[in-house]
Design an enzyme around this catalytic site. Structure first.
Site, mmCIF file in Angstrom:
data_model
loop_
_atom_site.group_PDB
_atom_site.id
_atom_site.type_symbol
_atom_site.label_atom_id
_atom_site.label_comp_id
_atom_site.label_asym_id
_atom_site.label_seq_id
_atom_site.Cartn_x
_atom_site.Cartn_y
_atom_site.Cartn_z
ATOM 1 C CD GLU A 53 -3.143 -0.683 2.402
ATOM 2 O OE1 GLU A 53 -3.173 0.709 2.422
ATOM 3 O OE2 GLU A 53 -3.739 -2.110 2.779
ATOM 4 C CB SER B 169 5.651 -21.973 0.316
ATOM 5 O OG SER B 169 6.049 -20.936 1.321
ATOM 6 C CG ASP C 7 -5.618 -6.460 1.226
ATOM 7 O OD1 ASP C 7 -4.377 -6.077 2.004
ATOM 8 O OD2 ASP C 7 -6.053 -5.605 0.326
ATOM 9 C CG ASP D 167 -7.297 -2.369 4.391
ATOM 10 O OD1 ASP D 167 -7.135 -2.963 3.524
ATOM 11 O OD2 ASP D 167 -8.421 -2.311 4.085
#
Length: 820
Positions: A195, A262, A334, A337
């Site tokens: 972000e 991974s 996600d 924030d």
């Protein structure tokens, strides 16, 4: 003259004797903490005797009559081999590193105090189920039994590092293990920095449309255009970027591009030559000495369990039982924030909410600093999460005056039941049961891949935030925290987490690639960890009708770069062929030799070849030339080659070839011009750092991995004893992944990859294999400090058997913990 000579000889002899005595004293003190694996030790806190059989790789096989005693044994074994590592991780979680290391770690402590992870871990203890509480307490008792033994028998304070850093060792607590899970979540979280980088780049670019070039979405269905960050952030923001913030010592948040990766893949019986399910897994983390991974086996009431553990956490995180095997990859959910919080101009202790101004939740905390006065900081929390300082993560570049930045993150929960879910998973008897118990995972979010005798499955585990469809930035940019539609609306139900159960094709896997394309707000992420390795994996999986353990091993160790195969024909399209042989010693001839080598190369990032180094240096120089003119100092934040960006530029997707033109020059440069100049840049750099004999170059010399001791790894002389250095194959975009540092003076040093590899074959479970990247011991004088390292480097494994007779047959010692 003879008298002077005699005195010089005496002084030299005395100096040698003193040096030998000093070395002998240091060795004696350090060796006191070497654990003995062959002994009988009376301990309190067990219900029956415990036997710990160390096989020839010093992997403990813990045999106990109850689960409680098995966890006690694991705690004891972890503390025997990795006490310093455990205590360092605990101090990291607590924000107490500066008590040992002074001012160097104050910034690290400050971040951890502001996140308040340890307090949240303490609060989470009461939310664990009874079985997990019992396991946490038994494990802590096992750790403390080893600490008591060290104190009672004067065993060199348990680790040689404690002779250099004097600090008390507090007893282990159940909350400590939960705190370490939260630290692991921090090490795997990367959306905060994504972000920040997107916002900084948005502010630096003159043409907002170019943001989709340098930070493109992973291939698939597109997303709606985002607002310009300047439109979201009220107030005056800088239109230039400051230098990239350096990482302070022991900072648990990895640099961008290193926030976890991974590989995992699994095959159903009809895709297996042995008619049994198969699973391969190699989790990727930063390299260190010792490795973060520790191999162990426990005998529980549900049966034997064996695999990779992390010292301090009482569970096998990746591994198998007789009935179930499981692997993990970073899901790239996600789950973070950033929020702009507007301060009340009349009272800076208040911030704006949808209901007006509200006071921060605050608490003062004191950071003790070795050899310096302590400092007091005020922790501030909003309804969205903790407030972070503008000095970290370059947040000051994107925070307007009169505002602060807060963080919402799923790991910041005082009711985190991830520990209970991990222990329940380890004791599950089938894929169905494992999927059910995994609903308790909160953070870090992972893709969990499972096999039992006849079923393969993959499911995203961890809490998925619920966002409002009207969210201004869709979680991709920091957004105003006082607007209700930007705030999280709780969590999505576990049933909405993506799941792939018994796929028709019989094979499931993940390389951190985009696994599902659901519209916002039910999406997983806009940012994924891979869009390239998955291409190679798909080809290898579909290239065989049936697979074996060995074919899965072959895929784990594959070094072919799909990026090299895709980009080299593009960027060199107008450079490959030259009719005449040019004069030796000229830049043109040097370029011709390099192109001739690359023209015959198959894209294998083999450590013994010169082509991978030429290719990697060319791509790095090319990206820098493309973006430096537009981004200035912000270009330093783009430490790794962005394949999708370069492909967009050279295919001129949506006019992206404009990046090839240097704005500050009068001529209009073409992409061929920039490619040629970048190749010359790369060859000059190679000549300065590795020599001019292109054909004699070795990728492994540049792509060496240094498993560095996190504290002593930079100490002169001592670093040669505590660090483990190896030349390696692979690269940023190969299945045998070895991510480069991206930073001078060693931009291609291997810093992040598979510290653990395991392949499990249910056609013959005891033929399963695993390995860690260094060795079992954290003591640099132990032969088990690095004995697995050369096997790992060569792509070899050790047996992963639950047959105790095999462990006994070549054991290096048997420890018996008996009731007093």
């Amino acid at each position: 003259m003879a008298r002077v000579f005699r005195w010089l000889l005496r002084l030299a002899t005395a100096f040698v004797v003193l040096a030998v005595l000093a070395v002998a004293t240091v060795y004696y003190l350090a060796s006191r903490s070497l654990p003995s694996y062959d002994k009988t030790l009376p301990v309190a806190g067990t219900t029956a005797d415990i036997e710990i059989v160390r096989d020839n790789s010093a992997i403990p096989h813990i045999l106990a009559l109850s689960d409680r005693d098995a966890f006690f044994g694991l705690g004891y074994a972890h503390a025997q081999d990795r006490l310093w590592q455990m205590m360092l991780l605990r101090r990291t979680a607590q924000g107490r590193l500066s008590e040992m290391f002074g001012r160097a770690t104050v910034e690290t402590d400050t971040l951890l105090r502001r996140l308040d992870l340890y307090t949240l871990a303490v609060q989470s203890v009461e939310h664990q189920d009874a079985r997990t509480l019992d396991a946490l307490e038994a494990y802590a008792a096992g750790v403390n039994a080893r600490i008591s033994e060290i104190n009672a028998r004067s065993l060199g304070r348990g680790a040689p590092e404690y002779f250099l850093f004097d600090a008390a060792i507090a007893p282990w607590q159940p909350a400590d293990s939960i705190a370490l899970i939260k630290v692991m979540a921090l090490q795997l979280a990367g959306h905060l920095e994504e972000e920040v980088l997107r916002a900084r780049t948005s502010l630096a670019l003159d043409d907002a449309a170019r943001l989709a070039d340098i930070l493109p979405d992973s291939p698939g269905t597109g997303v709606a255009a985002l607002p310009d960050y300047a439109a979201l952030a009220p107030g005056v923001l800088p239109r230039h970027a400051s230098a990239q913030s350096p990482r302070p010592p022991l900072f648990p948040v990895p640099a961008r591009g290193l926030a976890g990766a991974s590989n995992v893949w699994a095959a159903a019986p009809d895709r297996s030559a042995g008619r049994g399910t198969l699973l391969a897994n190699d989790p990727h983390l930063g390299f260190s000495a010792p490795s973060i991974w520790y191999l162990a086996r426990m005998e529980l009431q549900s049966g034997g369990v064996i695999g990779g553990t992390i010292p301090g956490i009482p569970t096998v995180l990746v591994g198998r039982t007789e009935a179930l095997a499981w692997g993990l990859t970073s899901s790239y959910l996600d789950d973070q924030d950033l929020f702009l919080e507007e301060l009340n101009p009349d009272d800076p202790e208040e911030y704006r909410t949808p209901d007006g101004f509200k006071r921060f939740r605050t608490r003062k905390t004191i950071i003790e600093i070795k050899d310096h006065a302590p400092i007091t900081i005020t922790l501030r929390w909003t309804e969205n999460g903790p407030v972070l300082p503008g000095s970290q993560f370059n947040l000051g570049d994107i925070t307007p005056q009169g505002h602060v930045m807060s963080l919402a993150w799923t790991a910041l929960s005082p009711e985190d039941t991830s520990a209970s879910a991990a222990i329940a998973l380890m004791m599950s008897g089938s894929v169905e049961e494992a999927l059910e118990v995994s609903r308790g995972f909160m953070a870090p979010s992972q893709n969990l891949t499972l096999i039992d005798d006849d079923t393969v499955a993959m499911k995203l585990i961890g809490t998925m935030p619920r966002r409002d469809p009207a969210h201004q930035s869709r979680g991709r940019l920091p957004s105003p925290g006082w607007i209700a539609t930007n705030r999280w609306q709780g969590a999505l139900p576990y049933t909405s987490n993506p799941e792939f159960l018994a796929p028709v094709g019989g094979i499931v896997g993940n390389t951190n690639n985009k696994v599902i394309d659901r519209p916002f707000p039910n999406h997983v992420s806009y940012h994924w960890g891979d869009s390239q390795r998955v291409q190679r994996w798909r080809g290898l999986m579909q290239g065989r009708k049936v697979h074996t353990r060995d074919s899965f091993v072959e895929a784990q160790l594959d070094t072919v770069s799909p990026v090299a195969r895709t980009l080299l024909p593009l960027i060199g399209a107008d450079l490959w062929y030259t009719e005449e042989t040019l004069p030796e010693g000229t830049p043109e001839r040097r370029r011709q030799r390099a192109l001739a080598l690359l023209a015959e190369w198959n894209g294998a990032m083999n450590e013994h070849l010169p082509e991978p180094l030429i290719y990697a240096a060319w791509l790095r120089a090319l990206q820098d030339r493309l973006i430096r003119d537009d981004l200035g100092p912000l270009a330093d934040a783009y430490t790794h080659v962005q394949p999708l960006f370069i492909e967009r530029v050279f295919r001129n997707v949506d006019g992206a070839s404009i990046w090839c033109d240097v704005r500050r020059s009068a001529p209009r440069e073409t992409c061929t011009d920039i490619a040629r100049l970048a190749l010359d840049d790369a060859l000059i750099w190679i000549e300065e750092t590795h020599g001019s004999a292109l054909e004699s170059l070795r990728w492994g010399d540049a792509h060496a991995v240094t498993h560095k001791h996190e504290v002593l790894g930079d100490v002169p002389l001592l670093r040669y004893f505590v660090n483990i250095r190896q030349t390696t194959s692979g690269g940023d975009h190969t299945l045998m992944r070895g991510v480069t540092s991206g930073r001078d003076p060693d931009p291609f040093a291997n810093v992040h990859g598979a510290g653990y590899r395991g392949v499990y074959d249910f056609a013959d479970p005891d033929s399963s294999v695993f390995i860690n990247a260094t060795g079992q011991s954290g003591h640099f004088l132990s032969r088990h400090y690095d004995d697995l390292g050369q096997l790992w480097r060569r792509g070899e494994y050790v047996p992963m058997s639950l047959d105790i007779d095999l462990a006994r047959a070549a054991s290096v010692g048997i420890t018996r913990l008996v009731k007093p």
